[in-house]
Motif scaffolding. Structure first.
Motif, PDB file in Angstrom:
ATOM      1  N   CYS A   1      -6.591   6.016   2.499  1.00  0.00           N
ATOM      2  CA  CYS A   1      -6.574   5.194   1.049  1.00  0.00           C
ATOM      3  C   CYS A   1      -6.975   5.815   0.164  1.00  0.00           C
ATOM      4  O   CYS A   1      -7.903   6.743   0.228  1.00  0.00           O
ATOM      5  N   THR A   2      -6.174   5.832  -1.111  1.00  0.00           N
ATOM      6  CA  THR A   2      -6.424   6.752  -2.368  1.00  0.00           C
ATOM      7  C   THR A   2      -6.716   6.058  -3.273  1.00  0.00           C
ATOM      8  O   THR A   2      -6.805   6.533  -4.549  1.00  0.00           O
TER       9      THR A   2
ATOM     10  N   CYS B   1       0.906  -1.244  -0.027  1.00  0.00           N
ATOM     11  CA  CYS B   1       0.247   0.034   0.128  1.00  0.00           C
ATOM     12  C   CYS B   1       0.726   1.236  -0.131  1.00  0.00           C
ATOM     13  O   CYS B   1       1.708   1.194   0.758  1.00  0.00           O
TER      14      CYS B   1
ATOM     15  N   CYS C   1      -5.694   3.387  -4.917  1.00  0.00           N
ATOM     16  CA  CYS C   1      -4.672   2.954  -6.032  1.00  0.00           C
ATOM     17  C   CYS C   1      -4.755   1.505  -6.418  1.00  0.00           C
ATOM     18  O   CYS C   1      -4.341   0.826  -7.490  1.00  0.00           O
ATOM     19  N   GLY C   2      -5.752   0.554  -5.637  1.00  0.00           N
ATOM     20  CA  GLY C   2      -6.186  -0.806  -5.842  1.00  0.00           C
ATOM     21  C   GLY C   2      -5.190  -1.764  -6.082  1.00  0.00           C
ATOM     22  O   GLY C   2      -5.242  -3.048  -6.423  1.00  0.00           O
TER      23      GLY C   2
ATOM     24  N   CYS D   1      -4.097  -3.452  -3.284  1.00  0.00           N
ATOM     25  CA  CYS D   1      -4.514  -4.527  -2.310  1.00  0.00           C
ATOM     26  C   CYS D   1      -5.403  -5.240  -2.715  1.00  0.00           C
ATOM     27  O   CYS D   1      -5.677  -6.427  -2.664  1.00  0.00           O
TER      28      CYS D   1
END
Ligand SMILES: Cc1cc2nc3c(=O)[nH]c(=O)nc-3n(C[C@H](O)[C@H](O)[C@H](O)COP(=O)(O)OP(=O)(O)OC[C@H]3O[C@@H](n4cnc5c(N)ncnc54)[C@H](O)[C@@H]3O)c2cc1C
Ligand code: SF4
Ligand code: SF4
Ligand code: SF4
Ligand code: SF4
Ligand code: FES
Lengths: 344, 284, 315
Positions: A310-311, A242, A313-314, A316
């Motif tokens: 959390c932004t 992350c 970004c995908g 995870c």
């Protein structure tokens, strides 16, 4: 601030010019592995278009292994040396915009008073960030669902939009001007193409929880924690990869005549993260650990710093080996726990 | 809200770098606990060093690691710091193996402290169990050294056996300038004091809550049973203070492991009132 | 929906109703069509959550040591997953009588990354199914036929044991491999050292490979121990060697080659290749195969007169 156009065949000269003034850090290809942010040497061909999965930029700003102190004990004398890295002007290129925003989260943790982290500060404070928006959105991104992405723009120094054979470079800070010196001006057509790409980024994967204030919705008791915890194998990947997770461990190691005190990644997903000497562990089961990850990102960090951890970004989403899809979890939380498919 | 271009700092003190100190004295308290008195090597640092009761320090045994201990000495007695160490794991074991004259590292002072300024004119009631006496000893001695600022200073201190009681050499003082009640779970042939757990003893002694602050530290199980006793005696949540313990590494709010909800024990604690604790998620 | 899928659900329902299992571990629909996710079914009416398709990659045996200690667990398992179960039984981590195994004949499962390499945009994929000699990938633009070698996981292309070794119910037929891939490591020690040095230097020490491994069930892994500290947590090339070499030794004669470690590694280290090498050595030197139900005890737990000890061999 004037926007510019960088033709892709002009990248070598562009890099050369930047490297004459800055240490340039950008994703470099690796064998069978995601690209990694490295300090460029002349002739390097970094991946600037963000088209592939890469290691998060935190790997450069907060290395996964970093010596903090070197302690020498000779004769009767003990000497401590702080291994603070050199503070030099840097530019980071090719940073996915969500990753660039994740750096804002790291900044809160590491630069906020009263304790500034000198190691992170030395790498970060004099570093300009040039974000990229790739031509194709990744399936796993859900940036626009986590925040108003318009507010992210001023947090970087420039944004490069991939328009195929050229990048549209939007300058978003004053110091960002120095990056685009000497580049061509955009045409109306370039501006339209850039606006189109931005719109696609902004509206990509807008999920049902997008308008929710998630920090008000995440609750301590929720059956969803139990469900995640049942599947989760505590691999920790969701935080190691992350871009905004920053937890670390500190350990000592005797190396010959000196002692190295280093820090390395750690995560709330591991059992020993909170396991105390006498055996007590406030998060001894996976359930509180799964809850901590989500609550920390969407609630606690918001309470602490006013930013969401959390932004979208995908990483995870793509990497979790048991398909704990954070988007699905958030959909569930907001829909009062009704299963809700993410992209069907 | 968002500061895009953080100010550049030219010189930053390194909060990860410990100050060197020499172990001046080691006191064997019990079979598993020793108290260390350490003196900073750097004279200027030693002179300017100050702290507040309730704060903690992170002690380095170079090559083994760091561990967190409360400052058990009082800032009213200058020139040294003291900490008591119960042997549980690697760093605490290494400390127990050390001898006087050896060098350690100390990062201090860290964390918040007991709000003793607000307590002036009030009675103080200390209730401690086992190693939990360590953080309270700092405040207790501090208040005794500023005796006229406070009303009655009463201490109830319990341990498993008489051999598990720490700081015996200070009992006379605590009972002279204040009042000390001792209790053990299990007595021995020489013990003619009270036998029983601290919460039970508190109920027997039944101190009045009026104008009184209660400070209680000890093992989680003692805290669990003592809080209802305080409530029964009429103490309100903002009259009760304790210190919380979470695993620590950095001590400065960075490494991310000592959080309880959005609060970090290392920077927002370790001292919390019971009212504050009730606002935290139940995870400690 | 495939016929096998329907039959898995029927068997699961029967097992729950008859008490043969209190819970069934299987694959359920994932958050996206090219993924599945582990599901734990306790009510007969929930069995329709179970699926069977080429995205059923997870080796669910990883859950057994913690689940099947004190209750009867049903598990839907591919042949490789079943080899894990056999190893777990041999190592006394689970009891055979606590398990209800729905064993499946297998045609290999898919690595979504391979689809990306075939220029599929994953967001366009709506379904993946087995067909006669390959796979059918349905996307928003239509149906596409792919050969196995284009999209199956490496482990599946190396796999010859596509029939379940033990089971309570067996469903589906094994599809014989159309082409077997052979592993191509150099025989030269220097080249191998260089290869592995490069690979290990990428490791970020997340331990995901260990966590998904059904055989890495130790409560205190050597890698987490601080006393003694076998390997430092820092991700340096040397420490990474230490971690991987030790883990490989710990899994010699135990790894059954499901390839989970390799699948999950975020930095593409072919962790399973190392395990494969160990398995080869174990086979050559001790004629032992992990996960084979005909072996009664684990390799490292037994001594046979014929055992060679490489350390003494040269004398
Ligand atoms: C605010 C605070 C005050 C404390 N005061 C005292 C005291 O006065 N006297 C005393 O004996 N103990 C005290 N402790 C507990 C003490 O910190 C641990 O017992 C000690 O860190 C264990 O270290 P170890 O290396 O021996 O254990 P290991 O099990 O080997 O632990 C490894 C590392 O984990 C961390 N860690 C493990 N347990 C704890 C823990 N309980 N708290 C914080 N970090 C931990 C440390 O960094 C330690 O070095 C205090 C803890 C906190 C949080
Ligand atoms: S999507 Fe996952 S990896 Fe990306 S920022 Fe959010 S939590 Fe982190
Ligand atoms: S989610 Fe977990 S690992 Fe990530 S920053 Fe938060 S506490 Fe740390
Ligand atoms: S990546 Fe998935 S399995 Fe691994 S720790 Fe995160 S949620 Fe658990
Ligand atoms: S999964 Fe990959 S990166 Fe993580 S520890 Fe294993 S080999 Fe290293
Ligand atoms: S000890 Fe590191 S955050 Fe509190």
């Amino acid at each position: 601030m004037a926007d510019k156009i960088l033709a892709k065949d002009k990248i070598p000269e562009f890099l050369q010019r930047l490297m004459s003034k800055f240490t340039v850090v950008a994703p470099m290809e690796r064998k069978d592995a995601p690209a990694e942010f490295k300090e460029l040497s002349p002739g390097d061909k970094p991946i600037l278009d963000g088209s592939r999965m890469m290691m998060p930029p935190k790997d450069y700003l907060l290395p996964r292994y970093e010596v903090l102190l070197r302690v020498r004990q000779t004769g009767g004398e003990t000497k401590i040396e702080s291994m603070i890295p050199e503070d030099k002007p840097r530019v980071m290129l090719g940073v996915w915009l969500p990753d660039a925003q994740a750096i804002q989260v790291l900044d809160r943790v590491f630069l906020e008073e009263p304790f500034k982290d000198p190691y992170y500060a030395a790498r970060r404070e004099n570093t300009m960030i040039v974000a990229v928006i790739p031509a194709e959105m990744r399936w796993s991104w859900f940036c626009g669902s986590t925040d108003d992405v318009e507010t992210w723009k001023p947090n970087v120094d420039a944004i490069m939009y991939d328009l195929g054979d050229r990048f549209y470079v939007e300058v978003t800070s004053e110091r960002g001007e120095s990056i685009v010196e000497g580049l061509a001006d955009p045409t109306e057509e370039d501006i339209a193409a850039k606006n189109g790409l931005w719109e696609r980024f902004k509206t990509h994967n807008i999920l049902p929880f997008a308008d929710e204030k998630l920090y008000n919705r995440l609750e301590w008791d929720n059956s969803v924690w139990e469900e995640i915890a049942a599947k989760c194998v505590a691999c920790g990947m969701c935080s190691y990869m992350c871009p905004s997770c920053s937890c670390f461990d500190i350990q000592d190691e005797v190396c010959g005549t000196c002692v190295e005190r280093y820090r390395c990644r750690d995560t709330c997903q591991f059992e020993d993260f909170t396991l105390m000497g006498a055996g007590h562990n406030p998060r001894s089961e996976q359930l509180p650990r799964s809850r901590q990850r989500l609550m920390h990102k969407f609630k606690y960090q918001h309470e602490q710093f006013g930013v969401v951890g959390c932004t979208g970004c995908g990483r995870c989403v793509e990497l979790c080996p048991v398909n704990v899809d954070i988007r699905e979890v958030l959909c569930r939380v907001c829909a009062g726990n009704q299963p809700e498919p993410v992209s069907k | 809200m968002i500061n895009t271009q953080p100010e550049r700092t030219t010189t930053i003190a390194n909060p990860y770098e410990p100050q060197l100190a020499v172990i001046e004295k080691i006191i064997d308290e019990t079979w598993d606990t020793k108290t260390f008195r350490a003196v900073f090597l750097d004279e200027a640092y030693r002179e300017s060093f100050t702290y507040e009761p309730g704060q903690f320090q992170i002690v380095s045994v170079f090559g083994v690691g760091e561990a967190t201990f409360c400052l058990t000495s009082t800032p009213t007695r200058k020139g040294f710091v003291e900490f008591s160490v119960k042997r549980v794991g690697s760093v605490t074991a290494a400390l127990h193996e050390m001898y006087e004259g050896q060098i350690i590292g100390i990062r201090a002072p860290l964390g918040n402290h007991f709000p003793y300024e607000e307590w002036k004119g009030k009675n103080l009631l200390f209730a401690g169990g086992g190693i939990g006496m360590a953080p309270m000893r700092s405040l207790l001695n501090f208040c005794l050294d500023n005796r006229s600022d406070y009303g009655e200073i009463t201490t109830i201190y319990g341990a498993r056996t008489p051999g598990d009681l720490c700081y015996k050499y200070e009992f006379d003082d605590w009972n002279t300038r204040g009042k000390l009640y001792l209790t053990v779970d299990q007595g021995d042939d020489d013990w003619n004091g009270h036998v029983g757990h601290v919460p039970g003893y508190l109920r027997e002694l039944a101190p009045k809550p009026d104008n009184t602050i209660a400070i209680t530290c000890g093992p989680p199980i003692m805290i669990k049973y003592i809080l209802p006793e305080f409530a029964n005696l009429g103490f309100t949540d903002d009259q009760i203070y304790t210190t919380l313990e979470m695993k620590m590494k950095c001590g400065i709010g960075k490494c991310g492991r000592c959080n309880i909800g959005s609060k970090f024990v290392c920077i927002d604690g370790p001292v919390f009132s019971n009212a504050q604790i009730k606002d935290l998620p139940p995870e400690f | 929906m495939s016929e096998i899928e329907t039959r898995i659900r029927e068997e699961a329902r029967k097992a729950l109703e008859s008490g043969a299992a209190e819970v069934i571990v299987g694959w359920g629909a994932g958050s996206v069509p090219f993924r599945t996710t582990p599901v734990f079914i306790t009510k007969p009416e929930d069995v329709d959550k179970l699926v069977w398709n080429p995205a059923c990659v997870n080796n669910l045996a990883v859950y057994l040591p913690r689940m099947a200690k004190d209750k009867k667990v049903g598990i839907v398992a591919k042949p490789c997953d079943i080899r894990s179960i056999v190893a777990l039984i041999q190592e006394n981590q689970v009891k055979r009588e606590n398990l209800f195994i729905i064993g499946l004949g297998c045609g290999g499962v898919v690595d979504a990354a391979n689809l990306e390499d075939q220029d599929f945009r994953l967001q366009d994929v709506t379904a993946i199914e087995w067909v006669a000699d390959g796979l059918r990938v349905t996307t928003v633009s239509g149906e596409h036929l792919l050969s196995c070698s284009d999209c199956l996981r490496d482990m599946c292309l190396l796999c010859t044991k596509r029939e379940p070794a033990i089971y309570d119910v067996k469903l589906g037929e094994a599809v014989p491999p159309s082409e077997l891939r052979v592993c191509g490591l150099s025989e030269l020690p220097e080249e191998r050292r260089k290869y592995w040095s490069e690979q290990f230097s990428k490791c970020i020490r997340c331990y995901a490979c260990r966590q998904v491994c059904p055989n890495c069930y130790c409560e205190a892994c050597f890698a987490d121990r601080i006393e003694p500290k076998w390997t430092a947590k820092k991700a340096t090339p040397e420490e990474n060697w230490m971690f991987h070499a030790t883990r490989a030794m710990h899994l010699a004669g135990r790894c059954i080659q499901c390839g989970e470690c390799e699948r999950v590694c975020p930095v593409g280290i072919p962790v399973a290749e190392l395990a494969r090498e160990m398995a080869k050595i174990v086979k050559e030197k001790y004629d032992y195969e992990a996960g084979d139900p005909d072996e009664e005890a684990p390799l490292l737990g037994t001594f046979r007169e014929s055992d060679v000890d490489p350390a003494h061999r040269s004398e």
